[in-house]
Structures are given as structure tokens and as C-alpha cells.
Design an enzyme around this catalytic site. Structure first.
Site, PDB file in Angstrom:
ATOM      1  N   ASP A 300     100.990  -4.012  59.627  1.00 22.33           N
ATOM      2  CA  ASP A 300     102.073  -4.353  60.535  1.00 22.33           C
ATOM      3  C   ASP A 300     101.518  -4.828  61.878  1.00 22.33           C
ATOM      4  O   ASP A 300     100.506  -4.321  62.358  1.00 22.33           O
ATOM      5  CB  ASP A 300     102.964  -3.110  60.724  1.00 22.33           C
ATOM      6  CG  ASP A 300     104.277  -3.431  61.406  1.00 22.33           C
ATOM      7  OD1 ASP A 300     104.969  -4.340  60.929  1.00 22.33           O
ATOM      8  OD2 ASP A 300     104.608  -2.767  62.403  1.00 22.33           O
ATOM      9  N   GLU A 347     100.998  -9.096  58.643  1.00 20.99           N
ATOM     10  CA  GLU A 347     102.331  -9.323  59.216  1.00 20.99           C
ATOM     11  C   GLU A 347     102.134 -10.107  60.507  1.00 20.99           C
ATOM     12  O   GLU A 347     101.848  -9.535  61.562  1.00 20.99           O
ATOM     13  CB  GLU A 347     103.020  -7.973  59.457  1.00 20.99           C
ATOM     14  CG  GLU A 347     104.502  -8.104  59.836  1.00 20.99           C
ATOM     15  CD  GLU A 347     104.723  -8.196  61.327  1.00 20.99           C
ATOM     16  OE1 GLU A 347     104.972  -9.316  61.824  1.00 20.99           O
ATOM     17  OE2 GLU A 347     104.634  -7.160  62.005  1.00 20.99           O
ATOM     18  N   ASP A 401     113.286  -5.318  58.955  1.00 23.47           N
ATOM     19  CA  ASP A 401     113.731  -5.508  60.340  1.00 23.47           C
ATOM     20  C   ASP A 401     114.813  -6.578  60.467  1.00 23.47           C
ATOM     21  O   ASP A 401     115.340  -6.788  61.565  1.00 23.47           O
ATOM     22  CB  ASP A 401     112.550  -5.889  61.233  1.00 23.47           C
ATOM     23  CG  ASP A 401     111.660  -4.705  61.573  1.00 23.47           C
ATOM     24  OD1 ASP A 401     112.159  -3.567  61.565  1.00 23.47           O
ATOM     25  OD2 ASP A 401     110.457  -4.919  61.839  1.00 23.47           O
TER      26      ASP A 401
END
Length: 501
Positions: A300, A347, A401
Site C-alpha cells: 500500500d 499501489e 477505498d
């Protein structure tokens, strides 16, 4: 190893966290419903199951804010499997109030019930004496378990208070205070170790079953560590803290069109100079551990390794902050040298500079293409398939998200709506979600992934997370009735059409 020309590198899959699985006791777990979901994925021709971090959740119930980078979430330990081991009776948990809704997690009730039930299982485990050798071997093989057990036992003793609010001798880890706590809390420490033993046992069995079905697990590791974690308490030198062990600056994202005051995550920043002196041991250990939990690791906020946004500690939002140079490619060179060729997804969303693009290219990792970001009417977005430069990427309809595909479609208006309908070749908003899935599956990306909510056609009520908000996130749950054979056949047909089987 290079792929041969005849090898099909195309695949597809679903994002759905363990917590979102159907279950009779308030939250998804690693039992029958998880195995049923694997069977459904197999029936649907999918090769990928992507989940969120498996870590224990802390403030805000976010899997991205955890008490430990190594520990698994006790909420996911399946109670019926423990009953099969005769560590629990069904009456120990079946009469408890796990929440009224089948489609939302009630975290307060999960918290209030789970640890009491698991404490019963622990006492039965110790009392029966069966499996103790395996438990002891697990603790010996995983030395982090002892530190985590002590940390959690102390948190329990302090009614959940953050470690920086404990007695000064414990905050600064005075040896005599730690030894006295270990002696005083020995049973509670062992209980938390038992939870990890059972978590890892159940997860290992579930992952093996998925792999046998030809399904790979993509797991998520956050770039940052929560301040209220065993790692920051035990190894403060890894982080940018002052002499009182308080953060000097914290992590977040600057203001943008989605968040006018930015995102204040609050995680302590890394002391990269110290990491370099240790040969990046923390990261090597972390990625090594994750590679055993998952088949593929999604890191992430990858752009934070190139440069990261820092916010003065104590600020109420992320408006005031600055960009700092990150560790760069050096970290990943060391990781590759130590661990070999691990399958990693970067990401690379957010404010992406040429420098971030260069880091991604040097790493060789596939980045992410999120279709919901792609429908700029000028057709120049990097997230729209005709602008994909390589198949070395992962195409998503949206991530945890984002709004669901249906919720997103319903929010479209003006030129963006017109462009989306023309691009997808559909006439109505309601047809956009299926068009979005088809677009992802038809793209040149090696991997195409959709949220389960998108496959199910659910609206914004099923959204997993709205960044920078508290109280309504991470709650989505599916029901058993949603996973029909008809839906699986429909998805398999699409997957066959676009050669992702």
C-alpha cells in the site's frame, strides 16, 4: 524465470475481505463460509482472491491501523472449527448477541463477545493438554509472539490505553518493569499467543485449500505502522520519534480534489537512515513473513518509498506538511537480493510524479489501474485501457477505498457521464457497472480484479471505506444467498471470453 509465449499470463479475481464473508456470528471468519467462497470462485473461473490486511484492528476498526504487523486478527478465528476440536461448545457462543444486521459488522459487539469466547477455548486447550507441543513449537518458531502477547496483555490491563499512556517504566521498557509484567501477566500473554497459534493454523489451512483450487491469495501490507503498536513500543529507533517516544512528524496525504484538508493518517514516519544501517532488516523480515501468508503482496502507498508527505505531530489536518525524499530503489534491491523474486504489486495511486514512475519501472512491479479514475472526457487518463502502456499492471474496477461500481455510476453526471456511456457502449447509468467489469476483463492488463460488491451489483450502501472518515467503514458483509450458481456461470463466461481462464 521468463514466461514462454504459449503461457497464458491473464487472470482475474475478486476483492473481498475475510470480514465480509457470510457467517452466523457477526463477522466473516475462516471457516465453512470461507471455504464455500473459494468453491464459488473456482466455479466462476477465478484465479485470484484479494483481501485486506489480516492484522488485528485498532482505533476505527481499520485493518490499516493495527497493533502488530505480524499478528492475525482474532475476530477471524472460526468458532465452529474450534467446536470441532472440542475446545468450545456451541452454547458458548450461539446465544450471544453478535449484531442485528446480516450485511454489516457491529464491531462493538464483536469486540465484547470474541475475547471471552476465545478465552474459554484457551482454557479448554490448556486443560486438555492436547496440541501443547505444537503450540510450544509455534511460539519458538515465531519469537514476535511473546512480545505481542506482552503488549496485548498490558493493553488489556490498562483498559485498552495506548502504550504511551502506561507507567513511565513500561513506556520506556525498563527491564525490571518488563520482567515483573511478564511474571504477573504470564497467563494473559499465553492467551494472546494461543490466539495467534489458532489464527495461523486456520489461515494456513484455508490458503492451502484455495491454492489446491488454483486460486492465489493477494494480501495487503500497509506501508506504515500504527503508533499504538508493539513495533513502535519495542523498536522506537525504527521511527522518527523524539526523546519522549512521541512522533515528531506523522504520515498522511496533502489536500486534493477528493479531500480539501488532506488525509491525516497519524502513523509515525520511518527513520530511514537507521533502517539503512541495519540492512533494512525490518522490511526484509516483514516482506518475508508476508510472502508466507500470501501468494502475492500488494504494498500500500508505494509512492511513499519515492517521497512521502510529513505533517507536524499534533496538527488537526493535513493542510500543513512537506514532501521528503524516500528510500527509493535501494530498499527493493536489498529485498530482492535477500528474498529472491517475490510477486509484489505496487499501489501506485495518488499524486504520481515522474520520479514515482521511474521507481515503479526500476522495481519491475506491476502498478494499479483503477477504472473509476479513468473517465476524463479528454480521453487522456492513464487509468483508461486505451492508454495502458503495458500488460504488466493490474486493472481494477475500483478498490476498497472507492465507491462500488453501481454507486459510482449513479454519481456520474455531465461530460463524465456522457463519456462513460459512449466509451462503454451503454445507454443507461444502470448498465455502466457491468460495462466496467467487462472493460477490466477485456483490457491488456495481466490481472483484472473487481470488488465482490461490483459483481453483485450493490450500491453505495455496500461501500467498504470512505477515506478520512470514521464510524461507517469496514462494515460490509455479504449473505450466503448472494453467491448463486447463476452469477458464477455469468462471471465464468466473461472470463472465458477474454481468455482469463
Amino acid at each position: 524465470m521468463k514466461k514462454t509465449k504459449t503461457e497464458n499470463t491473464r487472470s482475474s479475481g475478486i476483492i473481498m475481505h475475510i470480514s465480509s464473508l457470510p457467517d452466523n456470528y457477526g463477522i466473516g471468519r475462516m471457516g465453512k463460509s470461507a471455504y464455500n467462497f473459494v468453491d464459488w470462485l473456482s466455479l466462476a473461473g477465478q484465479k485470484i482472491w484479494q483481501i485486506l490486511p489480516l492484522s488485528p484492528t485498532s482505533f476505527g476498526d481499520s485493518p490499516y491501523q493495527s497493533f502488530s504487523v505480524n499478528a492475525g486478527n482474532p475476530y477471524f478465528i472460526d468458532l465452529e472449527l474450534l467446536t470441532e476440536e472440542k475446545l468450545l461448545k456451541k452454547s458458548d457462543y450461539s446465544g450471544l448477541d453478535w449484531g442485528e444486521s446480516e450485511t454489516e459488522v457491529d464491531y462493538e459487539k464483536i469486540f465484547n463477545n470474541t475475547f471471552g469466547v476465545l478465552k474459554t477455548a484457551y482454557r479448554n486447550f490448556i486443560g486438555k493438554g492436547r496440541g501443547i507441543d505444537g503450540f510450544e513449537a509455534f511460539k519458538e518458531k515465531n519469537p514476535w509472539v511473546k512480545s505481542y502477547g506482552l503488549f496485548m496483555a498490558l493493553k488489556t490491563e490498562h483498559n485498552g490505553a495506548s502504550w504511551d499512556l502506561w507507567e513511565k517504566d513500561l513506556v520506556f521498557r525498563k527491564e525490571s518493569a518488563l520482567k515483573e509484567a511478564e511474571k504477573r501477566l504470564s497467563e494473559e500473554i499465553d492467551f494472546y499467543a494461543f490466539l495467534q497459534y489458532k489464527f495461523y493454523e486456520q489461515w494456513g489451512n484455508l490458503k492451502a485449500y484455495a491454492n489446491e483450487k488454483g486460486i492465489k491469495i493477494i494480501g495487503d501490507i500497509p506501508i506504515y505502522v500504527a503508533y499504538d503498536s508493539v513495533e513502535v513500543w519495542e523498536q522506537p529507533e525504527l521511527f522518527y520519534l523524539d526523546e519522549d517516544k512521541k512522533p515528531v512528524e506523522v504520515a498522511g496525504c496533502p489536500p486534493d480534489c477528493f479531500s480539501p484538508t488532506g488525509q491525516l493518517w497519524g502513523n509515525p514516519l520511518y527513520n530511514w537512515d537507521y533502517h539503512k544501517q541495519t540492512g533494512y532488516k525490518f522490511w526484509i523480515d516483514r516482506i518475508s513473513a508476508a510472502s508466507k501468508l500470501y501468494d502475492t503482496i500488494r504494498i500500500d502507498h508505494f509512492r511513499g518509498f519515492d517521497s512521502y508527505y510529513s505533517i507536524p505531530y499534533g496538527n488537526k489536518d493535513a493542510v500543513v506538511g512537506k514532501w521528503n525524499k524516500g528510500v527509493g530503489i535501494e530498499l527493493f534491491k536489498v529485498v530482492n537480493a535477500e528474498l529472491g523474486n517475490i510477486d509484489i504489486i505496487a499501489e501506485d495511486l495518488g499524486f504520481i510524479t515522474k520520479s514515482v514512475e521511474r521507481l515503479l519501472k526500476k522495481s519491475g512491479y506491476p502498478g494499479m489501474k483503477v477504472l473509476e479514475f479513468g473517465f476524463e472526457p479528454d480521453g487522456k487518463s492513464v487509468y483508461i485501457p486505451h492508454n495502458f502502456k503495458s500488460s504488466n499492471c493490474v486493472c481494477y474496477t475500483g478498490t476498497h477505498d472507492n465507491d462500488t461500481a453501481y454507486g459510482w455510476a449513479m454519481s456520474l453526471k455531465g461530460d463524465e457521464l456522457k463519456y462513460a456511456k459512449e466509451y462503454l457502449g451503454v445507454k443507461s447509468k444502470k448498465a455502466i457497472p457491468d460495462g466496467l467489469i467487462r472493460l477490466a476483463w477485456s483490457s491488456i492488463a495481466d490481472r483484472a480484479i473487481a470488488q465482490m460488491q461490483d459483481i453483485l451489483g450493490l450500491g453505495s450502501e455496500a461501500r467498504m471505506n470512505v477515506p478520512s472518515t470514521l464510524g461507517t467503514n469496514w462494515k460490509f458483509r455479504a449473505t450466503k444467498e448472494m453467491f448463486t450458481e447463476e452469477l458464477a456461470v455469468k462471471l465464468k463466461t466473461l472470463t472465458e471470453i477474454y481468455n482469463r481462464i
